[in-house]
Design a protein around this motif. Structure first.
Motif, mmCIF file in Angstrom:
data_model
loop_
_atom_site.group_PDB
_atom_site.id
_atom_site.type_symbol
_atom_site.label_atom_id
_atom_site.label_comp_id
_atom_site.label_asym_id
_atom_site.label_seq_id
_atom_site.Cartn_x
_atom_site.Cartn_y
_atom_site.Cartn_z
ATOM 1 N N TYR A 64 -11.596 -8.999 84.064
ATOM 2 C CA TYR A 64 -12.329 -8.387 82.973
ATOM 3 C C TYR A 64 -13.434 -9.313 82.479
ATOM 4 C CZ TYR A 64 -8.230 -5.346 82.665
ATOM 5 O OH TYR A 64 -7.214 -4.459 82.946
ATOM 6 N N CYS A 65 -14.579 -8.717 82.223
ATOM 7 C CA CYS A 65 -15.678 -9.423 81.575
ATOM 8 C C CYS A 65 -15.538 -9.213 80.065
ATOM 9 C CB CYS A 65 -17.006 -8.848 82.085
ATOM 10 S SG CYS A 65 -18.478 -9.584 81.358
ATOM 11 N N TRP A 104 -15.353 -5.704 75.815
ATOM 12 C CA TRP A 104 -14.681 -5.819 77.101
ATOM 13 C C TRP A 104 -15.218 -4.799 78.089
ATOM 14 C CZ3 TRP A 104 -10.903 -9.434 78.238
ATOM 15 C CH2 TRP A 104 -10.428 -10.182 77.142
ATOM 16 N N GLY A 105 -15.251 -5.212 79.370
ATOM 17 C CA GLY A 105 -15.539 -4.261 80.421
ATOM 18 C C GLY A 105 -14.273 -3.503 80.783
ATOM 19 N N GLN A 106 -14.390 -2.596 81.722
ATOM 20 C CA GLN A 106 -13.262 -1.752 82.103
ATOM 21 C C GLN A 106 -12.321 -2.445 83.072
ATOM 22 O OE1 GLN A 106 -16.214 -1.589 83.415
ATOM 23 N NE2 GLN A 106 -15.919 -1.403 85.636
ATOM 24 N N GLN A 120 -22.350 -2.854 75.977
ATOM 25 C CA GLN A 120 -21.552 -2.378 77.113
ATOM 26 C C GLN A 120 -21.499 -3.454 78.185
ATOM 27 O OE1 GLN A 120 -23.274 1.447 78.278
ATOM 28 N NE2 GLN A 120 -21.558 2.462 77.279
ATOM 29 N N LEU A 121 -20.355 -3.544 78.834
ATOM 30 C CA LEU A 121 -20.152 -4.487 79.929
ATOM 31 C C LEU A 121 -19.609 -3.712 81.117
ATOM 32 C CD1 LEU A 121 -18.325 -7.291 77.899
ATOM 33 C CD2 LEU A 121 -20.733 -7.220 78.520
ATOM 34 N N VAL A 122 -20.215 -3.918 82.290
ATOM 35 C CA VAL A 122 -19.776 -3.210 83.492
ATOM 36 C C VAL A 122 -19.593 -4.228 84.615
ATOM 37 C CG1 VAL A 122 -20.308 -1.435 85.188
ATOM 38 C CG2 VAL A 122 -20.992 -1.116 82.796
ATOM 39 N N GLU A 123 -18.355 -4.318 85.113
ATOM 40 C CA GLU A 123 -18.057 -5.250 86.194
ATOM 41 C C GLU A 123 -18.279 -4.591 87.554
ATOM 42 O OE1 GLU A 123 -14.738 -6.047 83.015
ATOM 43 O OE2 GLU A 123 -15.683 -4.303 83.959
ATOM 44 N N CYS A 178 -21.109 -9.028 86.048
ATOM 45 C CA CYS A 178 -20.917 -8.321 84.779
ATOM 46 C C CYS A 178 -22.304 -8.002 84.238
ATOM 47 C CB CYS A 178 -20.145 -9.179 83.803
ATOM 48 S SG CYS A 178 -20.017 -8.476 82.147
#
Length: 126
Positions: free
Chosen positions: A92-93, A116-118, A3-6, A22
């Motif tokens: 986007y990350c 990909w992050g959101q 999971q990726l969260v920016e 990120c």
């Protein structure tokens, strides 16, 4: 599960700075090629910077944006200085297995990134 969260986006005046973060979970950022992409309304997604064994920065932001990685926090950052209105976009990350696979070419290969992050909005006003 990867999971990726920016975080860190927002609005700023031209000439200002922002730092995007990120946060990665499910893997270690140093084992992946990590990148930042951006997409403005009506435009294709474009690579901004990537970090693997080395770092790579798009010509459009070279000298203004810096990508970095914190192994302790398992985060990747994008420091954005001297921002311009044309930097306005969703950022986007992205992650791709194998830091050795990072290159300047990957900045033009969004389809090669598996995770990909959101996305997060950056707005630069003149």
């Amino acid at each position: 599960q990867v999971q990726l969260v920016e975080s860190g986006g927002g609005s700023v005046q031209a000439g200002g700075s922002l730092r995007l973060s990120c946060a990665a979970s499910g893997y270690t950022v140093s084992t992946f090629c990590m990148a930042w992409f951006r997409q403005a309304p009506g435009k294709e997604r474009a690579g901004v910077a990537a970090i693997g064994i080395s770092t790579y920065t798009a010509d459009s932001v070279k000298g203004r944006f810096t990508i970095s990685r914190d192994k302790a926090d398992n985060k990747v950052y994008l420091q954005m200085d001297s921002l311009k209105p044309e930097d306005t976009a969703n950022y986007y990350c992205a992650a791709r297995r194998g830091p050795w696979g990072c290159s300047a070419t990957m900045l033009g290969a969004a389809g090669q990134f598996e995770y990909w992050g959101q996305g997060i909005l950056v707005t630069v006003s003149s």
